[in-house]
Motif scaffolding. Structure first.
Motif, PDB file in Angstrom:
ATOM      1  N   UNK A   1       0.825  -1.205   0.000  1.00  0.00           N
ATOM      2  CA  UNK A   1       0.000   0.000   0.000  1.00  0.00           C
ATOM      3  C   UNK A   1       0.864   1.262   0.000  1.00  0.00           C
ATOM      4  N   UNK A   2       0.487   2.228  -0.825  1.00  0.00           N
ATOM      5  CA  UNK A   2       1.082   3.558  -0.794  1.00  0.00           C
ATOM      6  C   UNK A   2       0.023   4.521  -0.265  1.00  0.00           C
ATOM      7  N   UNK A   3       0.395   5.340   0.710  1.00  0.00           N
ATOM      8  CA  UNK A   3      -0.528   6.283   1.328  1.00  0.00           C
ATOM      9  C   UNK A   3      -0.244   7.707   0.862  1.00  0.00           C
ATOM     10  N   UNK A   4      -1.306   8.506   0.792  1.00  0.00           N
ATOM     11  CA  UNK A   4      -1.206   9.919   0.464  1.00  0.00           C
ATOM     12  C   UNK A   4      -1.974  10.723   1.506  1.00  0.00           C
ATOM     13  N   UNK A   5      -1.363  11.811   1.943  1.00  0.00           N
ATOM     14  CA  UNK A   5      -2.020  12.743   2.870  1.00  0.00           C
ATOM     15  C   UNK A   5      -1.958  14.130   2.250  1.00  0.00           C
ATOM     16  N   UNK A   6      -3.137  14.750   2.116  1.00  0.00           N
ATOM     17  CA  UNK A   6      -3.233  16.088   1.518  1.00  0.00           C
ATOM     18  C   UNK A   6      -2.548  16.144   0.150  1.00  0.00           C
TER      19      UNK A   6
ATOM     20  N   UNK B   1       4.177   8.998   4.889  1.00  0.00           N
ATOM     21  CA  UNK B   1       5.087   8.086   5.562  1.00  0.00           C
ATOM     22  C   UNK B   1       4.612   6.754   6.084  1.00  0.00           C
ATOM     23  N   UNK B   2       3.383   6.343   5.826  1.00  0.00           N
ATOM     24  CA  UNK B   2       2.934   5.038   6.337  1.00  0.00           C
ATOM     25  C   UNK B   2       3.079   3.958   5.262  1.00  0.00           C
ATOM     26  N   UNK B   3       4.086   4.076   4.400  1.00  0.00           N
ATOM     27  CA  UNK B   3       4.209   3.182   3.245  1.00  0.00           C
ATOM     28  C   UNK B   3       4.298   1.718   3.680  1.00  0.00           C
ATOM     29  N   UNK B   4       3.610   0.865   2.922  1.00  0.00           N
ATOM     30  CA  UNK B   4       3.691  -0.572   3.151  1.00  0.00           C
ATOM     31  C   UNK B   4       2.671  -1.108   4.123  1.00  0.00           C
ATOM     32  N   UNK B   5       2.158  -0.271   4.998  1.00  0.00           N
ATOM     33  CA  UNK B   5       1.174  -0.739   5.982  1.00  0.00           C
ATOM     34  C   UNK B   5      -0.222  -0.669   5.383  1.00  0.00           C
ATOM     35  N   UNK B   6      -1.040  -1.683   5.655  1.00  0.00           N
ATOM     36  CA  UNK B   6      -2.409  -1.694   5.137  1.00  0.00           C
ATOM     37  C   UNK B   6      -3.375  -0.963   6.064  1.00  0.00           C
ATOM     38  N   UNK B   7      -2.939  -0.709   7.314  1.00  0.00           N
ATOM     39  CA  UNK B   7      -3.827  -0.104   8.294  1.00  0.00           C
ATOM     40  C   UNK B   7      -3.006   0.716   9.293  1.00  0.00           C
ATOM     41  N   UNK B   8      -3.566   1.820   9.767  1.00  0.00           N
ATOM     42  CA  UNK B   8      -2.889   2.596  10.812  1.00  0.00           C
ATOM     43  C   UNK B   8      -3.894   3.508  11.510  1.00  0.00           C
ATOM     44  N   UNK B   9      -3.537   3.956  12.703  1.00  0.00           N
ATOM     45  CA  UNK B   9      -4.351   4.901  13.467  1.00  0.00           C
ATOM     46  C   UNK B   9      -3.893   6.318  13.135  1.00  0.00           C
ATOM     47  N   UNK B  10      -4.856   7.160  12.781  1.00  0.00           N
ATOM     48  CA  UNK B  10      -4.568   8.525  12.344  1.00  0.00           C
ATOM     49  C   UNK B  10      -4.185   9.395  13.543  1.00  0.00           C
TER      50      UNK B  10
END
Length: 109
Positions: free
Chosen positions: A43-48, A53-62
């Motif tokens: 997974x690649x994440x985008x913010x705004x 920086x949460x690359x590779x993780x499928x889930x995280x707490x904001x």
């Protein structure tokens, strides 16, 4: 026989919000989970709108307010989810609603 997959039946990347209320608010301890086909952890994440920086993780707490998207190799970009840092918010269930459905609203502050 062989039947081509129609565009409307194509799998897409989903961004799940827990707890399932919109708008999501930071003080709810929101967890985002990216679902789509392809390798787990790809997974690649985008913010705004920026790669984030949460690359590779499928889930995280904001931990920061903002607008989030995720990208999966085979299914592409998810819809956006906005996480607010507002003090008072009127929330609706984060699910599809049809006319005539009973809906619970939450006013929280």
């Amino acid at each position: 026989g062989w039947c081509p997959l129609s565009p409307t039946g194509a799998q897409t990347t989903q961004l799940l919000v827990e707890p399932p209320w919109r708008p999501a608010v930071l003080w709810d301890r929101v967890t985002l989970t990216c679902q789509g086909s392809g390798t787990a952890g790809a997974t690649t994440w985008y913010k705004d709108g920026q790669r984030w920086g949460q690359q590779g993780r499928d889930s995280f707490t904001v931990t920061q307010s903002g607008t989030y998207m995720c990208d999966r190799p085979s299914t592409g970009l998810s819809p956006t989810v906005t996480v607010l840092d507002d003090w008072l918010v009127l929330q609706v269930p984060a699910r599809a609603l049809l006319e005539g459905d009973t809906m619970t609203l939450r006013c929280r502050g």
